[in-house]
Design a protein around this motif. Structure first.
Motif, short mmCIF file in Angstrom:
data_model
loop_
_atom_site.label_atom_id
_atom_site.label_comp_id
_atom_site.label_asym_id
_atom_site.label_seq_id
_atom_site.Cartn_x
_atom_site.Cartn_y
_atom_site.Cartn_z
N LEU A 111 -52.88 -60.63 52.75
CA LEU A 111 -51.73 -61.04 51.92
C LEU A 111 -52.08 -62.00 50.77
O LEU A 111 -51.50 -62.17 49.75
N GLN A 112 -52.97 -62.77 50.92
CA GLN A 112 -53.45 -63.77 49.91
C GLN A 112 -52.55 -64.67 49.78
O GLN A 112 -52.18 -64.80 48.33
N VAL A 113 -51.85 -65.26 50.40
CA VAL A 113 -50.73 -66.38 50.28
C VAL A 113 -51.31 -67.58 51.04
O VAL A 113 -51.88 -67.62 51.98
N PRO A 114 -50.69 -68.67 50.63
CA PRO A 114 -51.10 -70.08 51.43
C PRO A 114 -50.68 -69.90 52.67
O PRO A 114 -49.54 -69.22 53.45
N VAL A 115 -51.53 -70.48 53.79
CA VAL A 115 -51.32 -70.43 55.40
C VAL A 115 -50.74 -72.01 55.53
O VAL A 115 -51.40 -73.07 54.95
N ILE A 116 -49.54 -72.06 56.17
CA ILE A 116 -48.77 -73.37 56.28
C ILE A 116 -48.90 -73.60 57.96
O ILE A 116 -48.26 -72.88 58.65
N ALA A 117 -49.64 -74.65 58.31
CA ALA A 117 -49.82 -74.76 59.71
C ALA A 117 -49.08 -76.06 60.15
O ALA A 117 -48.97 -76.88 59.68
N ILE A 118 -48.50 -75.54 61.40
CA ILE A 118 -47.52 -76.69 62.23
C ILE A 118 -48.18 -77.10 63.36
O ILE A 118 -48.92 -76.04 63.96
N GLY A 119 -47.96 -78.21 64.01
CA GLY A 119 -48.26 -78.70 65.12
C GLY A 119 -49.40 -79.67 65.01
O GLY A 119 -50.10 -79.93 64.35
#
Length: 511
Positions: A200-208
């Protein structure tokens, strides 16, 4: 007048958390209390996927403690939700009945869809990312979504989390190379079930909590000079470095790593394997942490009048309004200053052109609204307090570099003090960017002077060119501008220095 309060109880597989929220004057919500306890409910699931009596008793005991806290804080509206472990438990209904009987809480078991949606919802309303991947890794499940233009496109919930992965794959301390390979292979095979996620080559936004700890570790490694981790961005190589570093340590050694909570020392390695594996599979090399997640998504969804898609500008606008209210700034006065600042920028525009004039205009607007916000604390050191407050608190919609830029503009006093604030951040901005910040700060400062009496009497401004290096600023007013004229004459020199031009002033009163 009592604040409206409500609470979210999040019964996860690793932790159980109570968060109490309140609604502010501007309509925004804030955390009043945030209380966490580590329960590791996942370990009480037997092979038949029934939550054992010991685990149920632990859950009820914690909820009874939360009930006392909620009673003390006089909170009536309570959203009690459970995720993976209770969702997977075959005796789920029995657990719900016992919780109701012994605590009074109506425990809702979130579906995989709901859990994924609420995490995405919070991210989409609190970060500047329009298109990206979210990952919320808990103790017993991992939710992944792909959103585009802030609309949810795909989601999936994997029945594994940090606790279950550790239990299944890691039996040595530290982890062996074979265990790491087995874990990595399992993760890649799991992601391969999602063709929409690949490349996908898009930002990864991590939660937790696991992602939060990784961000904290990275900030400690880098001696990061700003406070706060919401919207903190790491690159793929940062993740890899932390992954390699922690994998070679024992649990006892990890417990001493700055930024890593002691209760996550044994489960951080599988979390890193998943995050790194996700970045590799999706070819995503920007990794952001979002403090806003499941609980915030539930809170937002339950208390907002509309679930319309927000733009980044709307998110930032709401954050600025919240700051103005928090620091007792007259909003009408702040918005008039912003209009004056934009007018000044427009008048200067032909002689100064930014590569991104629209972005500069937005920063000038917000900087003028928040100008010398620190007066709330102490008038004599307004600039210093303004810079510290804005640079060191999360502002939804603004990445850390942009937050710092706004702090520079809103606290601008002179070039000398700007250089002082700039010293810890010399690698963050180019010379051209700092010149633009200086100009924006000088404009915000002058806009404040042009409304020094807070009467909003300045109506129009025109910058007339006299010679190549000389201008006249003609200012029309609807009242006697004696205060504004004195303050503007005192502060015009900052704009002159930023532009390297001479500016004469001409005030006149409209009849």
């Amino acid at each position: 007048m009592l604040k409206k309060k409500w609470a979210v109880i999040d019964i996860g597989s690793n932790t159980i958390r109570l968060v109490i929220y309140s609604k502010g004057q501007g309509g925004s919500y804030k955390e009043e209390e945030n209380i966490k306890t580590v329960a590791r409910l996942n370990q009480y699931l037997n092979p038949e996927y029934e939550l054992q009596k010991e685990g149920i008793n632990l859950l009820i005991n914690i909820l009874q403690g939360f009930k006392e806290i909620l009673h003390f804080h006089q909170v009536i509206e309570i959203h009690c939700v459970a995720t993976a472990t209770v969702r997977q438990a075959k005796n789920q209904r029995e657990i719900q009945v016992l919780v109701k009987e012994q605590t009074g809480f109506d425990m809702k078991v979130l579906s995989e869809t709901e859990e994924a949606y609420f995490g995405f919802y919070a991210v989409s309303r609190s970060t500047p990312i329009d298109t990206g991947i979210t990952i919320d890794m808990g103790g017993g499940s991992t939710e992944i979504t792909f959103f585009q233009d802030r609309k949810l496109i795909h989601y999936h919930s994997f029945p594994f989390g940090v606790v279950s992965l550790k239990k299944q794959f890691i039996h040595n301390d530290p982890i062996t190379s074979q265990e790491r390979k087995n874990l990595a292979d399992f993760i890649q095979a799991s992601f391969a079930q999602l063709p929409w996620l690949k490349n996908l080559q898009v930002p990864v936004i991590a939660i937790g909590g696991s992602a939060r700890n990784i961000a904290q570790i990275d900030q400690n490694f880098k001696k990061y000079p700003l406070a706060g981790i919401h919207q903190y961005v790491m690159c793929y190589s940062d993740l890899q470095k932390i992954q390699m570093y922690l994998a070679q340590l024992t649990i006892e050694q990890r417990e001493r790593v700055e930024g890593l909570s002691k209760d996550r020392a044994d489960i951080i390695v599988p979390a890193l394997e998943v995050f790194v594996g996700l970045c590799e599979y999706s070819q995503s090399y920007s990794f952001m942490f979002s403090k806003k997640g499941l609980r915030d998504g539930i809170s937002m969804s339950a208390n907002e009048m509309s679930e319309e898609v927000l733009t980044t500008n709307q998110i930032i606008h709401d954050s600025v309004v919240e700051l103005l209210i928090d620091y007792d700034v007259d909003i009408k006065h702040a918005r008039h200053r912003a209009r004056l600042a934009e007018s000044l920028l427009d008048e200067i525009g032909t002689d100064y052109h930014s590569d991104n004039q629209a972005a500069l205009r937005n920063f000038v607007n917000k900087g003028a609204q928040l100008y010398y916000l620190g007066q709330y604390i102490d008038d004599d050191s307004s600039s210093q307090h303004t810079f510290y407050l804005l640079a060191n608190q999360s502002i939804n919609g603004l990445l850390h570099k942009d937050r710092l830029k706004l702090a520079y503009i809103a606290s601008y006093k002179n070039k000398t003090l700007l250089k002082q604030y700039y010293l810890p951040f010399t690698e963050w901005f180019t010379k051209t960017e700092m010149e633009e910040i200086r100009l924006a700060g000088a404009i915000a400062k002058l806009a404040c002077a042009l409304d020094a009496s807070k009467r909003g009497i300045v109506e129009e401004m025109h910058l007339k060119k006299r010679t190549a290096d000389t201008f006249e600023l003609v200012i029309s007013c609807k009242g006697n501008p004696f205060v504004e004229q004195y303050e503007t004459e005192k502060h015009i020199r900052q704009l002159e220095k930023a532009l390297e031009k001479t500016i004469t002033l001409k005030f006149f009163q409209n009849k």
